[in-house]
Every structure is written in C-alpha cells, then in structure tokens.
Design a protein around this motif. Sequence first.
Motif, PDB file in Angstrom:
ATOM      1  N   PHE A 145      31.979  -0.831 -34.508  1.00  0.00           N
ATOM      2  CA  PHE A 145      33.379  -0.366 -34.541  1.00  0.00           C
ATOM      3  C   PHE A 145      33.600   0.531 -35.752  1.00  0.00           C
ATOM      4  O   PHE A 145      32.971   0.351 -36.814  1.00  0.00           O
ATOM      5  CB  PHE A 145      34.347  -1.564 -34.668  1.00  0.00           C
ATOM      6  N   PHE A 181      40.076  -0.358 -28.770  1.00  0.00           N
ATOM      7  CA  PHE A 181      38.639  -0.326 -29.030  1.00  0.00           C
ATOM      8  C   PHE A 181      37.908  -0.621 -27.723  1.00  0.00           C
ATOM      9  O   PHE A 181      38.515  -1.101 -26.765  1.00  0.00           O
ATOM     10  CB  PHE A 181      38.233  -1.344 -30.111  1.00  0.00           C
ATOM     11  N   GLN A 232      39.089   0.818 -36.018  1.00  0.00           N
ATOM     12  CA  GLN A 232      39.026  -0.156 -34.920  1.00  0.00           C
ATOM     13  C   GLN A 232      38.945  -1.597 -35.448  1.00  0.00           C
ATOM     14  O   GLN A 232      39.596  -2.500 -34.914  1.00  0.00           O
ATOM     15  CB  GLN A 232      37.816   0.154 -34.026  1.00  0.00           C
TER      16      GLN A 232
END
Length: 808
Positions: free
Chosen positions: A239, A230, A243
């Motif tokens: 995210f 990430f 992730q």
Amino acid sequence: MSSATRTAVQSPELHAADSHDLIRVTGARENNLKDISVELPKRRLTVFTGVSGSGKSSLVFSTIAAESQRMINETYSSFVQGFMPTLARPEVDVLEGLTTAIIVDQERMGSNPRSTVGTATDANAMLRILFSRLGQPHIGSPQAFSFNVASVSGAGAVTMEKGGREVKERRSFSITGGMCLRCEGRGNVSDFDLTALYDDSKSLNEGALTIPGYSMDGWYGRIYRGCGFFDPDKPISKFTKKQVNDLLYKEPTRIKVDGVNVTFEGLIPKIQKSFLSKDREAMQPHIRAFVDRAITFQTCPECDGTRLSEGARSSKIEGKSIADACAMQISDLADWVRGLDEPSVAPLLTALRHLLDSFADIGLGYLSLDRPAGTLSGGEAQRTKMIRHLGSSLTDVTYVFDEPTIGLHPHDIERMNALLLQLRDKGNTVLVVEHKPETIVIADHVVDLGPGAGTAGGTVCFEGSVEGLRGSDTTTGRHLDDRAAVKESVRSSSGALEIRGATSHNLQGVDVDIPLGVLCVVTGVAGSGKSSLIDGSVSGRDGVVSIDQGAIKGSRRSNPATYTGLLEPIRKAFAKANGVKPALFSSNSEGACPTCNGAGVIYTDLGVMATVESPCEECEGKRFQASVLEYTLGGRNIAEVLAMPVAEAEEFFGGGGQERSDRGNVTGEAKIAAAHKILQRLADVGLGYLSLGQPLTTLSGGERQRLKLATAMAEKGDVYILDEPTTGLHLADVENLLGLLDRLVDSGKSVIVIEHHQAVMAHGDWIIDLGPGAGHDGGRIVFEGTPADLVAARSTLTGEHLAAYVGA
C-alpha cells in the motif's frame, strides 16, 4: 416563662407524634423470605445477622429501603418520575413507620475512566472554584480547571425572528476547558501494535485483518473491501502511504457499498470507539485478549498523567497547581487547605476542610483525589459514599449499610463503629447488615435470620438484644464468641516467591520472600499496600490464579449453571440421551419458550408506573418450550434439573440420584463426571443450597465471590491469591472456608490470602504484615513470621489486635 407554661412543657404525657417509634414489617415475602414480621426501633442501631444467603439483604434492601425509596419517588410529578428508575412495590403485606432511607451499599463505583475520588465526592468541584478565584495567573472560570471540559471556540451567523422579520446576526463563543487535548482528559494514551491488527504480507481478501469480528465475510469486511480507497487484492505491505493512512486513520466518510449507504472509518478510531470505550473487565474474553495484545497504555507525555491542559497546570496557589493538589495524599491536602486564609472564599474553605477531614475520620486519608474511582475496593467505595452523609444536618432518616466493615483492619473497625454510633446519636435510625462480631456487639437491637441459606433460610430466628442473642441457640448466637486459636505447629515452606524492590503505589522499595506450599496471610491496616504488593508483583506471574472481589458480569439470564460452564455437559448429556440437538436445552437458544423468549417472565411497561413482572403463562416460568420438557435424563427434564439445589444435583449427576424410568429399569445415564466435578467444587465453597438456575443478579456479594472461587479452582494453577475471601461470610462459614484453604494447601497448592479477619490470620502458617500506617505512612514490611511470633511480639497494630482476639 410562667410556672404554668413551664409545667406544660415538662408534662410527662406522651405526644401523639412521639408514639410512632417503630418500623413495622408484616408479611415480607421478597426472594426467600417466608412471610416474616419484625418490629425495628427507630433512632437506634439495628444489626441484621445470619449466614450468607439467609435473607438479610432481601429484608433490609429489597423490602424496607426499596419501599421507602419508591414512596419518595411517588411524591414527584409523573413527568419527573419518567426520568427516574421505576421500582415495583416489594412483596410485603404492611410496612409502617418508614422514614427516608439513605442506602450506602458495597456496589463498586462506576469504572468510567473519567471518574476519580475527587469527582465522585465533589472535592474536585470545590477545588476548581478555589483555583478559579485565587489561582495566579487567572485563567478563567471553574471549568478551565476541569479535565472533562475541552476548550472550544466558534463563530458564525445565526438567523432569528425579530418583529416579524428574519434577522441575521454574527455570534461567536469561546469555552476555556482544562482537558489535556492529547489524552482527552484520561491521563494515558493508547499505542497500537499494528502487527496485531493485520498481517501486512496478505491482502484484505486473503484475511489480512486479525481483529475480532472483522472477517471478510462479515459487514465490516464488505465495507473495507468495497470502499474504493485501496485495492483489496493487494498485500498491505504494498500500500502507498496514503492508502495505509486511509486504512488506519481515515475520518468517518459516507460511501456506497453494494448500493447501501454506509460510513467508512479507519481501523484505529473504530477500535477506540467499539473496544476502548468499555471497561476492560466488561469485555468478552477473546476481545480482552486482543486488547491486551494489540494496545499498550502509557502515561500521556503532554500532561504527565494529570489529565489537565498546560493552562490549568500553570495557575497556582502558594506554589501548588490543582494537579499538585489532587496528587497529594488527602490528609496532607487537608493540612495545606487549613493553611490558606482568604476571607473572600471563607465559606468555601470551611466546606472543603470539613470534606477532606471526613476522609481522614473514616480512614481514607491515604487516598488522593486523582485516584480513579474504579480502582477502589468494595470497602473503600462504600466509605467514600459515606463521606457525603457524615456532615449532613438531616436527622430522623434511616441509614442502611451493607457490611461497612468490609476491607477494614480491626483497628479501622473501631473507627467505623464510632461513626455508626455518631449517626445514631444524631437521631437517625441505622440499619446494618453485618457478620463481624466487633460490630454486632455495639447494636441496640439484633435481628438474626436463618436458620440456613436459600430455601432453608428466610425466617427470623432471633430478635432482641446482643445479650439475648448470646444466650439463644441460633447459629449466630453459638458462634458469636468463637475465637480461633493460633496453630501449635505450622507447615514448612517448599520454596519462595521473591519480590525485590516493589514500588507500585505507596510501596517503598519492598523486598520480601513469600513462602510456597503454605497458607500465607498478607495483612495490615487499610491502605498499607497489601493489594499493591500482591497485585503488582505476584498476580501476573505464570501459574498464578487470582480471585478478586470484582463484580460478576451477568444478566437475569445468567445463573450458576451458565457461569461455571456446568450447563454445557448437562445439555450434551440430554441431547445424547434423547437423540436431539444440545441447543434445545438452552433457554437462550432454540429451546426457549417463544412467548417470553426464555426469560420465564413477561414484563409489561406501564410508562411512569412500575413495570409489572408476571410469570409467563405459556411455560409457567420454566423458560422452555413444552416439547423440550418431554425429553428427560435420569427421569428429570431440563427445567427440573435447573431447579435442583447444588447438593441434590451433585448426588444426581454422581450416579446416586438415578431414578426408575417409565419402563421400570434403573437408568445410569445421569452420571456425568464433568458436571459432578463442577458441582463438587460449588459444594466445597459452601454453595450447596444454591439452585442451578437462580439468576446471578439475585446472589449476595459473598455468594458471588465464592462462585468465582469455585470456578477458579478448575484453572491449572500452583499459586492461588484470594482477596478477602471472608467477605460476606457468616462466622460459621469462616470455619468451612478455613477447611477449604487447608485442602487446597494439602493438595500441593500455595495459597496467598489478603485478609483482615483474625480467624484467618490465626490459622495461617506465615504472616506478612504491612504498615505501620496507611498511604505514605505505610508501604513497608513491619513483620514477617508465624502467627504465634506475631502474638508474642505484639510489635504492630495487627499483633495487638490478634493477641486480644486469641486471648493471649
């Protein structure tokens, strides 16, 4: 049998083998013992008395029992000894007549979350065999009923050599275990509050992670920043689902960060391994605070807290599963097992009945087998360890007990005394370290150590019969028949702590008002619900300071000065007086002797032989570099200050111990208010004889609890809860404790004491008595009122024993 043979058998001449009827100790010098010699009769009950810290444990445990164990260990081969703890020979000239020693001490049982009363006493092992033989439907071997064994299966090819050729064969295996897969046999599952793990409005580089030790400057930060799963500059709220999943749950994966091979793992499995595998009490305070904030524990919904898989719970005997059996009160379980009649498992049923009846005999029939071992009190743990010895066929062994009456109501002490005499009457030597007069008076032989504690103790003040002790002029002899009188007038309360509908453990919807501004004693037989009531309904409230019997966590490097925070102001004062850094005055930091790293001793490992411990030649056991010892405060260096007893240090840091400096003028620099305040509290709880630098590992149980009490008195609290503060206290010290409790109450505090000692009950302003029995026979309030009313009514077991105690 001929008359000649009969005469030979009845001959009064003593056989040579029968002449060894004494255990002789000559020249014992372990810890504070001053070259003492005693002779203890075998096959008798010997009680060791004396004030806390007088050397009882040093003589009984560190000398007699330790040498017996060491000599037994030496009968094994060197290979086997390599797997056993290595024990050094105690500091003693001669030990004769020793027999095998079985130690039953007060050490809490391991707080491993997988350890229960059933697993610690082998009761679970027997039940598992029983259910594997009689349970319907039949699901497998005994391990199919174990919550510590997971079900696994596998198959594959194995390569082996046969007749000089490599042959491949297909093999498969299957193990049926009883572990609940959801909670992994723990009975509860942890739920994470994600907001306590990270701030999702920030990116990782902005310090989103709020877990202790997970800063971006550290190694964890480098791994999470450089893993590539990430973007470290993107806020966590942005995210993707994958992730977030990688950040929280990703399985261990090998990655390369800055050219170094490392393992990346999601936050939650990482926390479970590093934080949750430890006992909560063993955690550092900031980590404990984080765990309390971030993680909630709830009963596993899959197994309902039984720890067992559905298969293990489905197999039943007469309508009961193994989970039902373990949840029953042991006295009820014993009745259920007695009702089973199956000839094919008759020996197993006989052994199981005896084991469960032993629990009732020893006063623990109120427990259940699924009770976590770490939740047992010191007294309960000691009695649980006793169970395996009660039915033993061994004779002529030495049983060593450390205050077996701890945590026992006077009613239960009578039963404990009967058990000690039963062990003796089987032909065993019983050695008991004890303070309670009820147990001292049943002794065949008494050894009284003293006269004081620490350096003022370590000598034998009296050796002989109980009657001889009564007539002697020793501290124990003078106080043996002391009886506290019920107070004529009691304090009136300034308010009340309300408890409504308390149901934790065995409490049966208890409603009670605990008066404030007075000394309130909560009592009742062991297992009646005292701790459940106070810990469950009072301990967590604001302004409440709770001092329990839990062990102090500390190594050889910990001492009263470090534990109480006393060393901090002393180091600062030394640094200020000499214009150097405070770190120089710590034996765990820059000031440590480089040869022994501040330990004061050098350990030489000799493999299977005992590790040799010798004083460091460089610092002569003082722990500090020679250059550090040149700095003084009030004419004393840091090593001399740590060698001072609390009483002397209190005078020194209060300004009364100022000495003349080299230049001849009196220095007032040793007056440190912060240090003096801590030392006053240590003296108040009766620890004036302890030296500031004495390792915590050498303190007795009673000393540790009083050290905790002295530390807790500094906390800002209005209500103090003490759990059996008379533990490990001599009869003479109980008077000092009552004085301390009075001072606390008179200063405006409320004191709640969970206690069985009649002197504390008689001294209380208000008594709450739980009962009438233990387990499901208890959990109710059977009396509320003043001690005088309890004695007059004699309506409960406590009332009868208190009336007999005060001579009413």
